[in-house]
Enzyme design. Structure first.
Site, short mmCIF file in Angstrom:
data_model
loop_
_atom_site.label_atom_id
_atom_site.label_comp_id
_atom_site.label_asym_id
_atom_site.label_seq_id
_atom_site.Cartn_x
_atom_site.Cartn_y
_atom_site.Cartn_z
N TYR A 43 0.86 -1.19 0.00
CA TYR A 43 0.00 0.00 0.00
C TYR A 43 0.89 1.24 0.00
O TYR A 43 1.98 1.22 0.56
CB TYR A 43 -0.92 0.01 1.22
CG TYR A 43 -2.06 -1.00 1.14
CD1 TYR A 43 -3.34 -0.60 0.79
CD2 TYR A 43 -1.86 -2.34 1.43
CE1 TYR A 43 -4.39 -1.51 0.72
CE2 TYR A 43 -2.91 -3.26 1.37
CZ TYR A 43 -4.17 -2.84 1.01
OH TYR A 43 -5.20 -3.74 0.94
N GLU A 44 0.42 2.32 -0.63
CA GLU A 44 1.32 3.46 -0.82
C GLU A 44 1.63 4.18 0.49
O GLU A 44 2.49 5.06 0.53
CB GLU A 44 0.77 4.42 -1.87
CG GLU A 44 -0.47 5.17 -1.46
CD GLU A 44 -1.06 5.95 -2.62
OE1 GLU A 44 -0.56 5.87 -3.74
OE2 GLU A 44 -2.06 6.65 -2.37
N SER A 45 0.96 3.80 1.56
CA SER A 45 1.31 4.34 2.87
C SER A 45 2.65 3.79 3.35
O SER A 45 3.12 4.15 4.42
CB SER A 45 0.22 3.98 3.88
OG SER A 45 -0.04 2.59 3.84
N GLY A 46 3.28 2.91 2.55
CA GLY A 46 4.59 2.40 2.93
C GLY A 46 4.51 1.07 3.66
O GLY A 46 5.48 0.64 4.28
#
Lengths: 287, 264
Positions: free
Chosen positions: B55-58
């Site tokens: 997920y692009e939240s890392g």
């Protein structure tokens, strides 16, 4: 004959303008740090969003701010709707998982309560702009934006030839906000800060900014070593304020859960100007 | 018209199941919130237990027990192999082409797979509708090894030319991706509530490759804002199996960790 001098150098002989965190109440810190017309970044990628500090900005009626944030979600919807912003620097402006930001859209589509200038990037571009700012570099290089119409809209996106291969790459100018504001779980009594969980671009934002404020859930005597946590030393921060729950309706890992019901409810609260103003009056201005 | 009974699944469920089937086991997948997250989590519970969700939240290798509401829900960080910053996510993991599959959606899609998530209308400065913007999409579209697009199909959203190219599919077609120097191959499938579109290998125009059960070519053409061409070897999507449907419905019940959350 020699005169005996002190063995250890006096810290007062260090160059000026060094930071050292001051622990102060939130209203005092915001007053000290933020001026009308400032460029200010309130960061936190879904997690640890500094809502309480934004509410203090609204209560202090700061105006003409340039708001910088990768994901200007509900927190910037509130600042924009309350007339604090003149310009928005961002990469994604929505209510995550739910839909539009109605106050942001109203400002862009109808100029209410004031017209909003946009400086629009992608996440990769924004992240690299902060990293360049934190590194003291004038710009960052990335593979990005090729073929996107964003290039024609955003002055801070250019292209640059690789000096070694000649390859064309995207260059984005560094972000150096006047003020960065983040929320963290812990600070110790000297003002050293520790945060963990999803850490977004908070470290880069604080290091890129000229001044900074960290609101924290709790002040502790000593920070526990925590592998993978982000540490920001007191000497890289200007103000620390203790604000338990200061990230609500987002969350602080280990302290609270994301208030998904609030994000759902915000869609209805923010849809009409009148209902929005009433909610802000009752829940922020009167608070 | 056939007289067969109404199916016991919806077009949206068929779309989500078709997207889950497009994810093979052990692939590394960059997941956005909404349908992509649902489809990825469904695939993990069916045929792809080793699918790696980023997920692009890392959150690298997240294994959420329920559907998160946002890309940054706590459950993603708690179950991830590692949680890294946004700079690292985009620079180290996405940019060099380490991610196999990127999932994208948009408000508008054109015949060459370009996506608009920025503005609807002729003018960027005074848009008819201001959309959320790019997020991670331009670089996901450029740098994932391949891109899957998942979107409800209508003539309003599947348009001849998008009002604003936020993320590039195949540009104006042909070899335009190569001229941009993209690491990834671009959109290989567009999965809709009608069927599946794929790029024609030479021109890169999206053509109808598969129809979901109960949908005709005429339906697909009517739901498309350009003159949609059907592939010579048009196939039909097998309907959702009982297991796929049960698993999907159980998963949907868990959205945001609560059995009653109602999110559109």
């Amino acid at each position: 004959m020699f005169v005996l001098s002190t063995v250890v150098r006096d810290p007062n002989t260090l160059p000026p303008a060094r930071r050292s965190a001051v622990i102060a109440p939130l209203d005092v810190a915001v007053t000290a740090l933020v001026r009308d017309g400032d460029t200010i970044a309130l960061e936190g990628f879904t997690h640890l969003i500094p809502f309480a500090a934004a509410h203090e900005l609204i209560r202090q009626r700061r105006r003409r701010l340039t708001l910088v944030r990768m994901t200007p979600d509900v927190i910037y919807d509130q600042l924009i709707g309350m007339g604090c912003a003149r310009r928005l620097v961002f990469s994604w402006g929505g209510n995550p998982g739910i839909g539009s930001l109605h106050r942001f859209r109203d400002a862009v589509e109808h100029g209410w309560p004031e017209p909003l200038e946009l400086e629009e990037h992608s996440h990769a571009g924004m992240a690299n702009r902060y990293a360049a700012g934190a590194s003291g570099l004038p710009f960052a290089v990335l593979r990005g934006y090729a073929g996107s119409d964003l290039v024609g809209q955003t002055e801070s996106i250019r292209s640059i030839a690789c000096p070694f291969t000649g390859e064309s790459l995207a260059a984005v100018s560094a972000l150096n906000p006047d003020v960065a504001v983040i929320h963290a779980q812990h600070a110790d009594t000297r003002g050293n800060v520790q945060l963990w969980g999803i850490s977004g671009v908070q470290k880069e934002a604080v290091l890129a900014a000229r001044r900074s404020l960290v609101t924290v859930e709790e002040l502790v005597d000593r920070l526990e070593p925590r592998p993978g946590a982000v540490f920001l030393p007191a000497w890289a921060i200007d103000y620390v304020s203790v604000v338990p729950g200061g990230a609500h309706p987002s969350y602080a890992h280990g302290y609270s859960e994301r208030d998904n019901d609030f994000y759902l409810a915000w869609d209805g609260i923010s849809r009409e100007r009148e209902a929005f103003c009433e909610w802000m009056e009752a829940n922020v201005l009167a608070a | 018209m056939s007289s067969r009974p109404e199916p016991d699944w919806t077009a949206e469920e068929m779309m989500t199941v078709a997207a889950a089937r497009a994810l093979c086991d052990s692939a590394v997948c960059f997941v956005g919130i909404g349908l992509p997250s649902t489809a990825s989590n469904l695939a993990v519970r069916l045929h792809a237990p080793n699918l790696v969700l980023v997920y692009e939240s890392g959150t690298l290798g997240a294994k959420p027990e329920f559907l998160p509401l946002s890309i940054g829900d706590g459950i993603l960080a708690e179950t991830a192999d590692a949680v890294v910053g946004v700079v690292e996510t985009f620079n180290y993991w996405l940019q060099p082409g380490r991610i196999d599959i990127g999932f994208l959606a948009g408000a508008q899609l054109d015949r060459f797979g370009n996506i608009n998530t920025t503005v609807i209308g002729d003018s960027y400065e005074t848009p008819r509708v201001r959309l959320p913007g790019a997020g991670g999409a331009p670089e996901i579209a450029a740098s994932c090894r391949e891109v899957l697009i998942i979107m409800r199909q209508s003539p309003r959203t599947f348009v001849e030319r998008v009002d604003f190219v936020t993320s590039v599919g195949y540009g104006r077609g042909g070899g335009e991706r190569d001229r941009h120097g993209f690491v990834g191959a671009g959109p290989t499938m567009v999965i809709t509530d009608i069927g599946v579109l794929e790029p024609e290998p030479k021109t890169r125009e999206l053509v109808l490759r598969r129809l979901h059960p109960g949908v005709t070519v005429e339906d697909a053409v009517a739901a498309t804002g350009w003159a949609l061409v059907a592939s010579d070897d048009l196939e039909q999507t097998p309907p959702p199996t009982a297991l796929e449907l049960t698993t999907l419905r159980e998963l949907e019940q868990t959205k945001a960790g609560r059995p009653t959350a109602n999110v559109s």
